[in-house]
Design a protein around this motif. Structure first.
Motif, short mmCIF file in Angstrom:
data_model
loop_
_atom_site.label_atom_id
_atom_site.label_comp_id
_atom_site.label_asym_id
_atom_site.label_seq_id
_atom_site.Cartn_x
_atom_site.Cartn_y
_atom_site.Cartn_z
N GLN A 83 0.88 -1.25 -0.09
CA GLN A 83 -0.14 0.01 -0.08
C GLN A 83 0.78 1.29 0.10
O GLN A 83 0.51 2.38 -0.66
CB GLN A 83 -1.02 0.11 1.28
CG GLN A 83 -1.89 -1.08 1.17
CD GLN A 83 -2.76 -1.01 2.52
OE1 GLN A 83 -3.79 -0.23 2.70
NE2 GLN A 83 -2.36 -1.90 3.29
N VAL A 84 2.02 1.30 0.73
CA VAL A 84 2.98 2.55 0.86
C VAL A 84 3.49 2.59 -0.58
O VAL A 84 3.51 3.75 -1.11
CB VAL A 84 3.80 2.16 1.86
CG1 VAL A 84 5.10 3.45 1.70
CG2 VAL A 84 3.26 2.40 3.27
N GLY A 123 0.83 3.76 -2.97
CA GLY A 123 0.32 5.41 -2.47
C GLY A 123 1.53 6.28 -2.99
O GLY A 123 1.09 7.63 -3.33
N THR A 124 2.66 5.86 -2.75
CA THR A 124 3.97 6.80 -2.90
C THR A 124 4.61 6.70 -4.53
O THR A 124 5.61 7.51 -4.83
CB THR A 124 4.93 6.88 -2.04
OG1 THR A 124 5.37 5.60 -1.75
CG2 THR A 124 4.10 7.15 -0.60
N VAL A 152 -5.92 3.55 -2.46
CA VAL A 152 -4.71 4.18 -1.99
C VAL A 152 -4.23 5.03 -3.30
O VAL A 152 -3.59 6.12 -3.15
CB VAL A 152 -3.82 3.10 -1.45
CG1 VAL A 152 -2.27 3.59 -1.65
CG2 VAL A 152 -4.13 2.52 -0.06
N VAL A 156 -6.70 8.22 -1.62
CA VAL A 156 -6.09 8.73 -0.41
C VAL A 156 -4.65 7.70 -0.15
O VAL A 156 -4.56 6.50 -0.05
CB VAL A 156 -6.84 8.17 0.92
CG1 VAL A 156 -5.85 8.64 2.36
CG2 VAL A 156 -8.26 8.59 0.96
N VAL A 213 -2.56 6.65 1.92
CA VAL A 213 -2.15 6.21 2.82
C VAL A 213 -2.52 4.53 2.98
O VAL A 213 -3.59 4.44 2.25
CB VAL A 213 -2.87 6.98 4.01
CG1 VAL A 213 -1.85 8.21 4.14
CG2 VAL A 213 -4.31 6.95 4.27
N PRO A 214 -1.95 3.78 3.78
CA PRO A 214 -2.48 2.19 3.75
C PRO A 214 -3.87 1.88 4.48
O PRO A 214 -3.84 1.63 5.71
CB PRO A 214 -1.20 1.70 4.45
CG PRO A 214 -0.71 2.73 5.40
CD PRO A 214 -0.74 3.86 4.76
N ASN A 220 -4.84 -0.99 6.30
CA ASN A 220 -4.14 -1.61 7.58
C ASN A 220 -5.23 -1.43 8.81
O ASN A 220 -5.18 -1.91 9.92
CB ASN A 220 -2.93 -0.46 8.11
CG ASN A 220 -1.81 -0.65 7.23
OD1 ASN A 220 -1.74 -1.66 6.43
ND2 ASN A 220 -0.79 0.23 7.42
#
Length: 275
Positions: free
Chosen positions: A55-56, A59-60, A135, A139, A141-142, A145
């Motif tokens: 997820q990180v 997202g990035t 994500v 958004v 962010v994970p 989680n």
């Protein structure tokens, strides 16, 4: 000879207690072990939840070396051993099993057909897909989680000890889930919702000769109506049914092997497919 469940319970309880002790040690400035189930550091060795790392990265659009190493180690364990984390280490899995075993299972339906196993796993995979899409598009962010019960367990302990902060929402959510599982006598969160199990279950399919429960049909002395092995499985799986689709949810807990010990020993741990 001690049962597999005895050793498994010992490991489960040890892990659950460890994630209570770790923040206490950190508060005493003993930092050889730091983190929670989403991101953990063991004496300099990084470990991370593969789904959280994915997820990180999504997202990035980037990933650190430590993140890749940590997620890779967790996935390597799943490739070689299957989703053993769920049955041997997950503290929420321990709580769920205790709630489940605390209620009589005589009325539980053990005739769960194979197509249900495939559909329910596909449903969890779809949930993970939607979470990753969210994500990427909305958004960064994970968000998945928030559905990690082992993550919440360790974060509750971590924040309570280190920051004197109580996550009442997470505590009430866990209690509500366990109460629902007690009422329905179904471990539905682990079976139908938990997103963490998707990647580690899929990783286990990469290596067909991995460590797993094996059924040797010629050694089975039970009548077709004897469901001791079926009733022993808290996830409602049939260990007599071979095939990879069934193993998508089998966590190698070994309860069916314990149940089979006095019935012919047709179930055992081993590497490779059934005999």
């Amino acid at each position: 000879m001690s049962s597999i469940r005895f050793w498994r319970r010992s490991v489960q309880i040890g892990v659950a207690l460890a994630f209570i002790a770790i923040p206490v040690l950190n508060r005493l400035e003993i930092n050889h072990l730091v983190g929670n189930f989403l991101s953990f550091n063991f004496a300099g060795l990084p470990l991370s939840d593969p789904l959280a790392s994915l997820q990180v990265a999504a997202g990035t659009l980037s990933a650190t070396q430590a993140m890749l190493v940590g997620a890779g180690l967790a996935l390597l364990l799943a490739v070689l051993m299957g989703p053993v984390f769920c049955a041997w280490s997950c503290p929420f899995g321990l709580l769920s099993e205790l709630v489940h075993s605390g209620k009589a299972n005589a009325g539980r339906d053990t005739k769960q057909p194979l197509p249900v196993t495939v559909r329910t796993f596909a449903g969890k995979a779809a949930l993970v897909g939607l979470g990753l899409l969210g994500v990427i598009l909305f958004v960064p962010v994970p968000v998945l989680n928030q559905l990690s019960m082992p993550g919440w367990y360790s974060r509750i302990m971590q924040h309570a000890v280190l920051y004197r902060d109580v996550f009442w929402g997470a505590i009430l959510l866990m209690i509500a889930i366990l109460a629902a599982e007690r009422f329905t006598n179904k471990r539905f969160w682990c079976a139908y919702v938990c997103p963490q199990s998707v990647l580690i279950s899929l990783a286990g399919l990469v290596f067909p000769k991995r460590f797993q429960v094996r059924f040797t049909r010629k050694s089975c002395t039970c009548a077709a109506s004897d469901r001791a092995c079926l009733k022993s499985c808290s996830l409602g799986l049939n260990p007599r049914v071979p095939g990879q689709a069934q193993s998508l949810r089998c966590t190698n807990c070994g309860d069916c092997i314990d149940a089979c010990r006095s019935k012919g020993r047709a179930l055992n741990f081993g590497c490779g497919k059934e005999g």
